[in-house]
Design a protein around this motif. Structure first.
Motif, short mmCIF file in Angstrom:
data_model
loop_
_atom_site.label_atom_id
_atom_site.label_comp_id
_atom_site.label_asym_id
_atom_site.label_seq_id
_atom_site.Cartn_x
_atom_site.Cartn_y
_atom_site.Cartn_z
N LYS A 1 0.83 -1.21 0.00
CA LYS A 1 0.00 0.00 0.00
C LYS A 1 0.86 1.26 0.00
N GLN A 2 1.90 1.27 0.83
CA GLN A 2 2.76 2.44 0.90
C GLN A 2 3.52 2.64 -0.41
N TYR A 3 3.97 1.55 -1.02
CA TYR A 3 4.66 1.64 -2.31
C TYR A 3 3.75 2.25 -3.36
N ILE A 4 2.49 1.80 -3.41
CA ILE A 4 1.55 2.32 -4.39
C ILE A 4 1.28 3.80 -4.15
N ARG A 5 1.06 4.16 -2.87
CA ARG A 5 0.83 5.57 -2.55
C ARG A 5 2.02 6.44 -2.98
N ASN A 6 3.23 5.95 -2.70
CA ASN A 6 4.43 6.70 -3.07
C ASN A 6 4.52 6.91 -4.58
N GLN A 7 4.20 5.88 -5.33
CA GLN A 7 4.24 5.99 -6.79
C GLN A 7 3.25 7.03 -7.30
N ILE A 8 2.09 7.08 -6.66
CA ILE A 8 1.06 8.04 -7.07
C ILE A 8 1.45 9.45 -6.66
N GLU A 9 1.88 9.61 -5.40
CA GLU A 9 2.15 10.94 -4.87
C GLU A 9 3.39 11.58 -5.49
N THR A 10 4.33 10.76 -5.98
CA THR A 10 5.50 11.33 -6.65
C THR A 10 5.24 11.59 -8.13
N GLY A 11 4.06 11.17 -8.61
CA GLY A 11 3.73 11.39 -10.01
C GLY A 11 4.21 10.30 -10.95
N ALA A 12 4.85 9.27 -10.40
CA ALA A 12 5.31 8.17 -11.25
C ALA A 12 4.13 7.45 -11.90
N HIS B 1 -5.49 7.03 -13.98
CA HIS B 1 -5.86 6.10 -15.05
C HIS B 1 -4.69 5.18 -15.46
N SER B 2 -3.52 5.32 -14.82
CA SER B 2 -2.42 4.39 -15.12
C SER B 2 -2.78 3.01 -14.58
N ARG B 3 -2.42 1.97 -15.34
CA ARG B 3 -2.68 0.60 -14.92
C ARG B 3 -1.60 0.15 -13.94
N LEU B 4 -2.00 -0.49 -12.86
CA LEU B 4 -1.06 -1.00 -11.86
C LEU B 4 -0.57 -2.39 -12.26
N PRO B 5 0.56 -2.81 -11.67
CA PRO B 5 0.97 -4.21 -11.85
C PRO B 5 -0.13 -5.13 -11.35
N SER B 6 -0.17 -6.34 -11.87
CA SER B 6 -1.18 -7.31 -11.46
C SER B 6 -0.91 -7.82 -10.05
N GLU B 7 -1.88 -8.51 -9.48
CA GLU B 7 -1.70 -9.12 -8.16
C GLU B 7 -0.51 -10.07 -8.17
N ASN B 8 -0.38 -10.86 -9.24
CA ASN B 8 0.74 -11.80 -9.33
C ASN B 8 2.08 -11.08 -9.38
N GLN B 9 2.13 -9.98 -10.12
CA GLN B 9 3.38 -9.21 -10.22
C GLN B 9 3.75 -8.59 -8.88
#
Length: 232
Positions: free
Chosen positions: A9-20, A24-32
């Motif tokens: 969760k923190q990794y995903i938030r960081n990616q969003i908040e830094t603009g990476a 509408h960007s697609r996230l890695p799958s659950e398996n990834q």
């Protein structure tokens, strides 16, 4: 040690908040995600589900998980503390207390609280902020017979919802949702540039003793939405 689902969760938030990752960007799958964090697919799914419930992500069956539009989201299905909802999104909450007083109830307020017209009631007005951006004006009228210590609280420390949940536990709630045009006062408190549409929730709450409060919760339409999920 931080649980793996919380790390994801923190990794995903960081990616969003830094603009990476943009809206509408697609996230890695659950398996990834499971492979990257050396955890089970169920753990990765929990992280994605919790962020979806918080309005950070949007999931579409058969297509995947995407970064949601940059609007704060609250649940239509549950009565939640706004401070908790903001914390779920990994953001900071603060509140400005504008009014805390005893007033004479007008006819609509008295009817909403089940009291005689011109009864004395408690009245509060607060502005809730998310990341220092105003998200909600909370105007609340409270039955003093059921919550006599309401005016003695510091709502910059704990919200009215949190206090009332302890002082007069919720047994029933009723709310309506409508679009309104921001008045000059609302524009000022929500820092709106023009009379843009706002979303207003009018809510009555009951305890076992009767109607406890009537509240109007006003949000800027440009940065707030309501959502819910039903399973049949």
């Amino acid at each position: 040690m931080t649980p793996k689902f919380a790390q994801i969760k923190q990794y995903i938030r960081n990616q969003i908040e830094t603009g990476a990752w943009q809206p509408h960007s697609r996230l890695p799958s659950e398996n990834q995600l499971a492979a990257e964090f050396s955890c089970s697919r169920m753990t990765a799914r929990r992280a994605l589900t919790e962020l979806t419930d918080a309005g950070v992500l949007a999931r579409t069956q058969g297509l995947g998980t995407f970064v949601a539009e940059l609007k704060s989201q609250s649940s239509m299905m549950a009565i939640r503390n706004i401070a908790d909802e903001i914390a779920m999104r990994g953001h900071e909450h603060r509140v400005e207390q504008l009014v805390l007083q005893e007033i004479t109830a007008d006819a609509p307020t008295a009817i909403a609280l089940g009291l005689e017209q011109e009864s004395r009631v408690f009245h509060s007005v607060l502005v809730h902020f998310e990341q220092d951006v105003p998200l909600q004006i909370e105007e609340r009228f409270v039955n003093p017979a059921l919550v006599p210590d309401y005016l003695n609280q510091d709502f910059q420390i704990r919200t009215p919802h949190e206090y009332l949940s302890q002082a007069a536990p919720l047994t029933q709630a009723q709310h309506t949702i409508e679009a309104i045009v921001a008045t000059p006062e609302v524009q000022h408190h929500l820092q709106l540039g023009s009379a843009e549409p706002c979303l207003q929730i009018s809510r009555r709450t009951w305890s076992s003793q009767g109607v406890v409060s009537f509240a109007r919760l006003t949000h800027p339409g440009s940065r707030f939405r309501l959502g819910g999920h039903l399973t049949f």
